[in-house]
Enzyme design. Structure first.
Site, short mmCIF file in Angstrom:
data_model
loop_
_atom_site.label_atom_id
_atom_site.label_comp_id
_atom_site.label_asym_id
_atom_site.label_seq_id
_atom_site.Cartn_x
_atom_site.Cartn_y
_atom_site.Cartn_z
N SER A 106 0.82 -1.21 0.00
CA SER A 106 0.00 0.00 0.00
C SER A 106 0.85 1.25 0.00
O SER A 106 1.94 1.28 0.57
CB SER A 106 -0.91 0.03 1.22
OG SER A 106 -1.64 1.25 1.24
N LYS B 215 -4.47 -6.81 3.39
CA LYS B 215 -4.45 -5.66 2.47
C LYS B 215 -5.88 -5.33 2.01
O LYS B 215 -6.26 -4.17 1.87
CB LYS B 215 -3.55 -5.95 1.26
CG LYS B 215 -3.60 -4.86 0.17
CD LYS B 215 -3.17 -3.50 0.69
CE LYS B 215 -2.99 -2.39 -0.28
NZ LYS B 215 -3.88 -2.16 -1.36
N HIS C 16 -7.50 -3.50 4.71
CA HIS C 16 -6.93 -2.14 4.68
C HIS C 16 -7.71 -1.29 3.67
O HIS C 16 -8.10 -0.15 3.96
CB HIS C 16 -5.44 -2.22 4.30
CG HIS C 16 -4.85 -0.92 3.86
ND1 HIS C 16 -5.08 -0.36 2.61
CD2 HIS C 16 -4.04 -0.03 4.50
CE1 HIS C 16 -4.45 0.79 2.50
NE2 HIS C 16 -3.80 1.01 3.64
N ASN C 17 -7.94 -1.85 2.51
CA ASN C 17 -8.65 -1.08 1.48
C ASN C 17 -10.11 -0.82 1.87
O ASN C 17 -10.65 0.24 1.59
CB ASN C 17 -8.58 -1.80 0.14
CG ASN C 17 -7.26 -1.56 -0.55
OD1 ASN C 17 -6.23 -1.37 0.11
ND2 ASN C 17 -7.24 -1.56 -1.86
N GLU D 15 -10.01 1.93 4.08
CA GLU D 15 -9.71 3.11 3.24
C GLU D 15 -11.00 3.67 2.62
O GLU D 15 -11.24 4.88 2.63
CB GLU D 15 -8.71 2.67 2.16
CG GLU D 15 -8.41 3.67 1.06
CD GLU D 15 -7.49 3.04 -0.01
OE1 GLU D 15 -6.43 2.49 0.36
OE2 GLU D 15 -7.83 3.10 -1.20
C1 6PG Z 1 -3.20 1.45 -1.60
C2 6PG Z 1 -4.49 1.66 -2.32
C3 6PG Z 1 -4.40 1.08 -3.69
C4 6PG Z 1 -5.49 1.58 -4.63
C5 6PG Z 1 -6.71 0.71 -4.60
C6 6PG Z 1 -8.02 1.35 -4.37
O1 6PG Z 1 -3.29 0.87 -0.52
O2 6PG Z 1 -2.16 1.86 -2.08
O3 6PG Z 1 -5.55 1.07 -1.64
O4 6PG Z 1 -4.35 -0.28 -3.55
O5 6PG Z 1 -5.69 2.90 -4.54
O6 6PG Z 1 -6.66 0.05 -5.81
O7 6PG Z 1 -8.58 1.73 -5.56
P1 6PG Z 1 -10.12 1.91 -5.83
O8 6PG Z 1 -10.57 3.09 -5.03
O9 6PG Z 1 -10.13 2.19 -7.30
O10 6PG Z 1 -10.84 0.67 -5.52
#
Ligand code: 6PG
Length: 482
Positions: free
Chosen positions: A131, A185, A188-189, A192
């Protein structure tokens, strides 16, 4: 024949791969072999960055020959079929004991499958979540590797050399076996997504209720970034809101189409959480908020439906801004709490020994959700490794209690004023659900028993029960019912 010189290789030289390769090359002791499907990209990279001392290769055989044993290669291609193709090619030129690392955003179940298949050849396979975007790949990402302990022995020092550093510690740890790294991960997303949506809802309220302009809101976010909300996402939000469109002179945020895209990791988090039975409601709402935004036909059809029943008059703007800040902080705690619940459930389901405190630690720098309060999460798990819900840890429980009046004012005010706050509101509902003494789930059980004889348990007696809903309405135990 010349001796192989590289201790690490990178396959896939789009921007993430190139940056990761440059990061590796810049660290003492690393020599990096690079390979890309089309040689043009390889050529561009070695021409643009002679200082990196890359070993350029144009076939998989050359690539393998350039690597010292155990050969170690990091695949940086778009997750999906491309990854399988590269793995197939590498397994034909690598030998038992070598290590293939997938650094893409692979679905963890694919990683579990690939790990088993590659392991059968004697080669190690490591799914590593990386990430930090392009900048992180170049200067120091947060890295979440899975795979075997044997692979970690070789890989650990290399990954430690390129990872971001927080308080002197590299942001990388061996998360667990096979798909554990990609699972973490993925979560994590998911967090996010929630974090981004919460910030977006806060912005919307500050703008529509607070009457503030984007540049003013940018100042507020910059200010928030100096306190408990300090994080990369708050920091970049201030930057995004400050930006003026060169063509129109308007705030850039006003000329960007309000339809958010998604590459899928947020949806995966929710799908996995549904399978695991973990309520990641804040994350789910954040994913759905993007889906709703990207439905122009439905949005157009609904545009004239009635909305607010109460105008939200703000008499004390500073107090309102503080309410929004606190609501954001409390909801953010819920997002992390739900995310860690999903990690615990995943670890149980897949038999991974994931150290939660370590995960919070490696998210302190390099990654997209890096934030000051991750130290508090590490502390919470250090104080109580068996903590059943992060939000109940003393620090977080106090933080939420302090924010509660603000949180309720914001969610109820938004509901009356007709402003969508799906993630604020669902996080508050989750909190209230979690702390409720009795839930109406008892009624749901009654309904299920009524129409389907699905049975229920009682608060006062052991056993499984079914009621004869018609007739004499007496209750019989399930054992007797069959
Ligand atoms: C990271 C991000 C990276 C990316 C994702 C999310 O941890 O560096 O999460 O993996 O930005 O692909 O993208 P989307 O918002 O397009 O789903």
């Amino acid at each position: 024949m010349t001796q192989p010189q590289a201790n690490i290789g990178v396959v896939g030289l789009a921007v993430m791969g190139s940056n990761l390769a440059r990061n590796l090359a810049s660290r003492e002791g690393n020599t990096v072999a690079v390979f890309n499907r089309s040689y043009e990209k390889t050529e561009t990279l070695i021409t643009d960055h002679p200082e990196a001392g890359f070993i350029a290769t144009s076939t998989y055989d050359e690539f393998a020959a350039a690597l010292q044993k155990p050969r170690t290669a990091i695949i940086m291609v778009q997750a999906g079929r491309g990854t399988d193709a590269v793995i197939d090619a590498l397994t034909t030129v690598f030998e038992p004991g070598d290590i293939i690392v997938d650094g893409g955003n692979a679905l963890f179940t694919d990683t579990i499958r690939r790990e088993a298949a590659v392991r059968a050849t004697g080669i190690n396979f490591v799914g590593a979540g990386i990430s930090g975007g392009e900048e992180g790949a170049l200067n120091g990402p947060s890295i979440m590797p899975g795979g075997s302990a044997e692979a970690w022995e070789t890989l650990g020092p290399i990954l430690r050399s390129i990872a971001a550093v927080a308080d002197g510690e590299p942001c990388v740890t061996h998360v667990g076996t096979d798909g554990a790294g990609h699972f973490v991960k993925m979560i994590h997303n998911g967090i996010e997504y929630a974090d981004m949506q919460l910030i977006a809802e806060a912005y919307d309220l500050l703008r529509r209720v607070g009457g503030l302009e984007p540049a003013e809101i940018a100042e507020i976010f910059a200010e928030w970034n100096r306190g408990e909300l300090e994080s990369y996402l708050i920091e970049i939000t201030a930057e995004v809101l400050k930006q003026v469109d060169a063509t129109t002179g308007k705030p850039l945020v006003d000329v960007i189409l309000d339809q958010a895209g998604a590459k899928g990791t947020g949806a995966w988090t929710v799908q996995s959480a549904l399978d695991l039975g973990v309520p990641v409601s804040g994350i789910a709402e954040a994913v759905f908020a993007r889906s709703l935004s990207s439905k122009p036909a439905q949005r157009l059809a609904a545009r004239d439906l009635p909305g607010a029943v109460d105008a939200w008059e703000v008499s004390d703007r500073a107090a309102f801004v503080e309410d929004v800040r606190r609501a954001l902080y409390a909801s953010k705690i819920i997002a992390y709490s739900q995310g860690f619940d999903a990690i615990v459930a995943g670890a149980e389901q897949y038999d991974w020994d994931i150290r939660k405190g370590e995960i919070a630690k490696i998210w302190r720098a390099g990654c997209i959700i890096r934030a000051q309060f991750l130290n508090r999460i590490t502390e919470a798990y250090a104080d109580d490794p068996e903590l059943v819900a992060l939000v109940t840890a003393p620090y977080f429980a106090d933080a939420v209690a302090g924010a509660l009046p603000s949180w309720r004012r914001v969610v109820s005010g938004a509901a009356l004023a007709g402003i969508p706050t799906p993630t604020f509101a669902s996080s508050l509902s989750y909190y209230d659900g979690l702390r409720a003494d009795r839930l109406p789930a008892a009624l749901v059980q009654g309904q299920r028993d009524f129409f389907g004889a699905h049975t229920y348990e009682r608060v006062d007696r052991e056993g499984t029960f079914h009621t004869l809903w018609s007739g004499d309405r007496s209750e019989i135990s399930a054992a007797d019912a069959h």
